[in-house]
Design a protein around this motif. Structure first.
Motif, mmCIF file in Angstrom:
data_model
loop_
_atom_site.group_PDB
_atom_site.id
_atom_site.type_symbol
_atom_site.label_atom_id
_atom_site.label_comp_id
_atom_site.label_asym_id
_atom_site.label_seq_id
_atom_site.Cartn_x
_atom_site.Cartn_y
_atom_site.Cartn_z
ATOM 1 N N UNK A 42 0.930 -1.332 0.089
ATOM 2 C CA UNK A 42 -0.050 -0.005 0.086
ATOM 3 C C UNK A 42 0.956 1.190 -0.074
ATOM 4 N N UNK A 43 0.308 2.361 -0.562
ATOM 5 C CA UNK A 43 1.301 3.675 -0.667
ATOM 6 C C UNK A 43 0.122 4.728 -0.290
ATOM 7 N N UNK A 44 0.802 5.822 -0.062
ATOM 8 C CA UNK A 44 0.103 7.198 0.232
ATOM 9 C C UNK A 44 0.805 8.274 0.360
ATOM 10 N N UNK A 45 0.458 9.344 1.264
ATOM 11 C CA UNK A 45 1.061 10.535 1.424
ATOM 12 C C UNK A 45 2.332 10.513 1.989
ATOM 13 N N UNK A 46 3.201 11.369 1.757
ATOM 14 C CA UNK A 46 4.197 11.602 2.418
ATOM 15 C C UNK A 46 5.311 10.426 1.753
ATOM 16 N N UNK A 47 4.986 9.873 0.651
ATOM 17 C CA UNK A 47 6.011 8.847 0.099
ATOM 18 C C UNK A 47 5.994 7.752 0.998
ATOM 19 N N UNK A 65 7.460 -4.821 6.397
ATOM 20 C CA UNK A 65 8.092 -3.486 6.739
ATOM 21 C C UNK A 65 7.463 -2.004 6.374
ATOM 22 N N UNK A 66 7.838 -1.250 6.730
ATOM 23 C CA UNK A 66 7.167 0.265 6.341
ATOM 24 C C UNK A 66 8.467 1.121 5.913
ATOM 25 N N UNK A 67 7.858 1.988 4.869
ATOM 26 C CA UNK A 67 8.993 2.867 4.183
ATOM 27 C C UNK A 67 8.337 4.282 4.329
ATOM 28 N N UNK A 68 8.792 5.183 5.127
ATOM 29 C CA UNK A 68 8.263 6.606 5.345
ATOM 30 C C UNK A 68 9.723 7.732 5.335
ATOM 31 N N UNK A 69 9.298 8.729 4.680
ATOM 32 C CA UNK A 69 10.335 9.864 4.699
ATOM 33 C C UNK A 69 9.849 10.902 5.819
ATOM 34 N N UNK A 70 10.763 11.232 6.427
ATOM 35 C CA UNK A 70 10.308 12.092 7.643
ATOM 36 C C UNK A 70 10.629 13.447 7.471
ATOM 37 N N UNK A 74 8.817 16.569 1.868
ATOM 38 C CA UNK A 74 8.020 15.790 1.226
ATOM 39 C C UNK A 74 6.417 15.542 1.683
ATOM 40 N N UNK A 75 6.070 16.967 2.341
ATOM 41 C CA UNK A 75 4.813 17.028 2.713
ATOM 42 C C UNK A 75 3.592 17.071 1.616
ATOM 43 N N UNK A 76 4.031 17.602 0.506
ATOM 44 C CA UNK A 76 3.023 17.474 -0.552
ATOM 45 C C UNK A 76 3.275 16.775 -1.525
ATOM 46 N N UNK A 77 4.048 15.644 -1.246
ATOM 47 C CA UNK A 77 4.260 14.281 -2.332
ATOM 48 C C UNK A 77 3.527 13.080 -1.794
#
Length: 100
Positions: A42-47, A65-70, A74-77
């Motif tokens: 699944x994919x969503x806001x903030x990449x 696992x999870x992948x998030x950019x802090x 990236x707030x509008x990506x």
């Protein structure tokens, strides 16, 4: 929420964690002849991306696992589409997927 379609009946399987700005892309991938499990992405806001293993026989979901950019840049990506493709098994043991 994750549901499974069996025949003409829609069955609830599990609640999945929410994405910031909602889930925007979902895909599943499984190897030919492998009825035991599939990869769910699944994919969503903030990449952000979440990876799960779906066990077909038991209808259970395991978080891989999870992948998030802090970074605040990236707030509008967002990721609006995600695809997964099964790759050829390595030595018949490793079942890998390419996620785009």
């Amino acid at each position: 929420k994750l549901f499974e379609l069996r025949g003409k009946q829609l069955n609830f399987i599990s609640d999945l964690p929410p994405h910031e700005s909602c889930v925007r892309g979902v895909c599943a991938s499984s190897h030919l002849g492998s009825d035991d499990c599939s990869l769910l992405v699944t994919a969503g806001g903030k990449l952000s991306m979440e990876f799960y293993l779906l066990h077909s026989a038991t209808s259970m979901v395991s978080s891989l696992c999870s992948y998030r950019i802090q970074d605040k840049s990236t707030i509008d990506h967002r990721m609006n589409v995600v695809r997964a493709i099964p790759l050829l098994p390595l030595n018949g043991l490793w079942k890998s997927h390419l996620v785009l």
